[in-house]
Design a protein around this motif. Structure first.
Motif, mmCIF file in Angstrom:
data_model
loop_
_atom_site.group_PDB
_atom_site.id
_atom_site.type_symbol
_atom_site.label_atom_id
_atom_site.label_comp_id
_atom_site.label_asym_id
_atom_site.label_seq_id
_atom_site.Cartn_x
_atom_site.Cartn_y
_atom_site.Cartn_z
ATOM 1 N N MET A 193 0.847 -1.199 0.000
ATOM 2 C CA MET A 193 0.000 0.000 0.000
ATOM 3 C C MET A 193 0.878 1.242 0.000
ATOM 4 O O MET A 193 1.883 1.295 0.703
ATOM 5 N N ASN A 194 0.490 2.217 -0.779
ATOM 6 C CA ASN A 194 1.195 3.483 -0.824
ATOM 7 C C ASN A 194 0.257 4.598 -0.386
ATOM 8 O O ASN A 194 -0.740 4.866 -1.043
ATOM 9 N N GLY A 195 0.557 5.225 0.740
ATOM 10 C CA GLY A 195 -0.269 6.328 1.210
ATOM 11 C C GLY A 195 -0.986 6.022 2.509
ATOM 12 O O GLY A 195 -1.018 4.882 2.975
ATOM 13 N N ARG A 196 -1.567 7.064 3.077
ATOM 14 C CA ARG A 196 -2.293 6.927 4.335
ATOM 15 C C ARG A 196 -3.720 6.447 4.077
ATOM 16 O O ARG A 196 -4.324 6.761 3.062
ATOM 17 N N ILE A 197 -4.246 5.682 5.026
ATOM 18 C CA ILE A 197 -5.570 5.082 4.878
ATOM 19 C C ILE A 197 -6.527 5.669 5.902
ATOM 20 O O ILE A 197 -6.209 5.769 7.090
ATOM 21 N N SER A 198 -7.707 6.094 5.440
ATOM 22 C CA SER A 198 -8.803 6.427 6.344
ATOM 23 C C SER A 198 -9.915 5.425 6.099
ATOM 24 O O SER A 198 -10.136 4.993 4.967
ATOM 25 N N ALA A 199 -10.598 5.021 7.153
ATOM 26 C CA ALA A 199 -11.577 3.947 7.012
ATOM 27 C C ALA A 199 -12.810 4.208 7.867
ATOM 28 O O ALA A 199 -12.721 4.808 8.934
ATOM 29 N N LEU A 200 -13.946 3.745 7.369
ATOM 30 C CA LEU A 200 -15.191 3.735 8.124
ATOM 31 C C LEU A 200 -15.758 2.332 7.961
ATOM 32 O O LEU A 200 -16.417 2.024 6.977
ATOM 33 N N LEU A 201 -15.439 1.462 8.921
ATOM 34 C CA LEU A 201 -15.759 0.041 8.784
ATOM 35 C C LEU A 201 -17.003 -0.354 9.556
ATOM 36 O O LEU A 201 -17.777 -1.187 9.109
ATOM 37 N N GLU A 202 -17.222 0.226 10.723
ATOM 38 C CA GLU A 202 -18.427 -0.056 11.485
ATOM 39 C C GLU A 202 -18.629 1.064 12.490
ATOM 40 O O GLU A 202 -17.695 1.795 12.829
ATOM 41 N N LEU A 203 -19.857 1.207 12.950
ATOM 42 C CA LEU A 203 -20.142 2.261 13.917
ATOM 43 C C LEU A 203 -19.335 2.052 15.186
ATOM 44 O O LEU A 203 -19.362 0.976 15.773
ATOM 45 N N GLY A 204 -18.584 3.048 15.581
ATOM 46 C CA GLY A 204 -17.822 2.973 16.816
ATOM 47 C C GLY A 204 -16.356 2.669 16.629
ATOM 48 O O GLY A 204 -15.561 2.890 17.541
ATOM 49 N N ALA A 205 -15.973 2.154 15.441
ATOM 50 C CA ALA A 205 -14.565 1.802 15.226
ATOM 51 C C ALA A 205 -13.700 3.049 15.245
ATOM 52 O O ALA A 205 -13.939 3.992 14.497
ATOM 53 N N GLY A 206 -12.695 3.070 16.126
ATOM 54 C CA GLY A 206 -11.766 4.190 16.194
ATOM 55 C C GLY A 206 -12.251 5.368 17.017
ATOM 56 O O GLY A 206 -11.554 6.383 17.112
ATOM 57 N N PHE A 207 -13.431 5.270 17.623
ATOM 58 C CA PHE A 207 -13.969 6.358 18.435
ATOM 59 C C PHE A 207 -13.958 5.976 19.907
ATOM 60 O O PHE A 207 -14.180 4.817 20.261
ATOM 61 N N ASN A 208 -13.678 6.953 20.751
ATOM 62 C CA ASN A 208 -13.789 6.772 22.196
ATOM 63 C C ASN A 208 -15.146 7.304 22.617
ATOM 64 O O ASN A 208 -15.443 8.492 22.450
ATOM 65 N N MET A 209 -15.987 6.448 23.163
ATOM 66 C CA MET A 209 -17.369 6.808 23.474
ATOM 67 C C MET A 209 -17.484 7.899 24.539
ATOM 68 O O MET A 209 -18.502 8.578 24.630
ATOM 69 N N GLU A 210 -16.443 8.051 25.348
ATOM 70 C CA GLU A 210 -16.490 9.058 26.407
ATOM 71 C C GLU A 210 -16.088 10.444 25.898
ATOM 72 O O GLU A 210 -16.394 11.447 26.529
ATOM 73 N N TYR A 211 -15.381 10.493 24.766
ATOM 74 C CA TYR A 211 -14.950 11.772 24.206
ATOM 75 C C TYR A 211 -16.087 12.425 23.433
ATOM 76 O O TYR A 211 -16.992 11.747 22.937
ATOM 77 N N ASN A 212 -16.029 13.749 23.321
ATOM 78 C CA ASN A 212 -17.026 14.423 22.495
ATOM 79 C C ASN A 212 -16.595 14.372 21.026
ATOM 80 O O ASN A 212 -15.538 13.821 20.687
#
Length: 242
Positions: free
Chosen positions: A1-20
């Motif tokens: 792979m060449n380059g940075r990857i952004s992804a949206l795979l499922e609800l909640g992935a990569g998010f901290n539920m306590e953060y705004n």
């Protein structure tokens, strides 16, 4: 792979539920290699696209699924990664937002030269968005090539000509866990399900299991074509189940 990857795979992935929302934007951007200065430069675009108003200052655990996916998609789409991986979670959003997401992905691929990997069961969307199609079956690649050929192969592996479908063991989506009222089975009463004529009356027999008496139940039937485009909808209201 060449380059940075952004992804949206499922609800909640990569998010901290306590953060705004704002804190999660910085968290996601940092995780894929962006500096605070780079994220600051994109912040207004992210917030305008997500369009969730003052809720961006609330913990994301208080968000509806629609608000959540709006923010998550906006973060993934606006941080300047070279590769975007998008699962079908945009189906959670409202129709207006879905259209905006598809437009954004189309621009990223065709105007900005990014690679967009879009995972979906919606054939109409795939045909509209993609210029290459990969079909998976039980985790193995069975086709890689022309979009129309891939769609035809997928539909041939998924189509069924059955007049009876058993839903008693069907697993519901995570956000719809109601079990006191369950559809058990559907039977289509026609001479042949393989060749239903346009003007032919169709009788449908549904079995619904209610754990208790339920009043004013609504039943919605939607007919779609082979690529998922809606053709007709019928709704029954105020059914009483005992």
């Amino acid at each position: 792979m060449n380059g940075r990857i952004s992804a949206l795979l499922e609800l909640g992935a990569g998010f901290n539920m306590e953060y705004n929302g704002i804190e999660n934007i910085y968290l996601n951007g940092t995780m894929i290699g962006f500096s605070k200065k780079e994220i600051d430069a994109k912040m207004d675009d992210i917030l305008n696209f997500a369009d969730i108003g003052d809720y961006v200052h609330q913990p994301v655990k208080t968000y509806s699924s629609g608000m959540f996916v709006k923010l998550a998609f906006s973060v993934a789409a606006h941080l300047d990664s070279e590769i975007m991986i998008m699962d079908e979670v945009i189906a959670v959003g409202d129709m207006k937002f879905q259209k905006k997401c598809l437009t954004k992905m189309r621009q990223a691929a065709r105007r900005d030269g990014k690679t967009v990997l879009y995972v979906s069961h919606n054939m109409a969307t795939i045909r509209d968005l993609c210029d290459r199609c990969i079909v998976l079956d039980k985790g193995k690649v069975i086709f890689d090539g022309d979009v129309d050929e891939g769609i035809a192969l997928y539909l041939s592996t998924k189509s069924q000509a059955a007049d009876f479908v058993d839903y008693s063991d069907f697993k519901r989506d995570n956000w719809f866990k109601r079990d006191n009222l369950r559809l058990q089975s559907v039977r289509v009463l026609v001479p042949s399900v393989e060749a239903i004529e346009r003007t032919q009356p169709v009788r449908i027999h549904c079995v619904i299991k209610a754990q208790e008496s339920v009043e004013r139940v609504g039943l919605r039937l939607e007919v779609r074509d082979e690529v998922g485009n809606p053709l007709a909808t019928s709704c029954l209201y105020d059914l009483n189940l005992h």
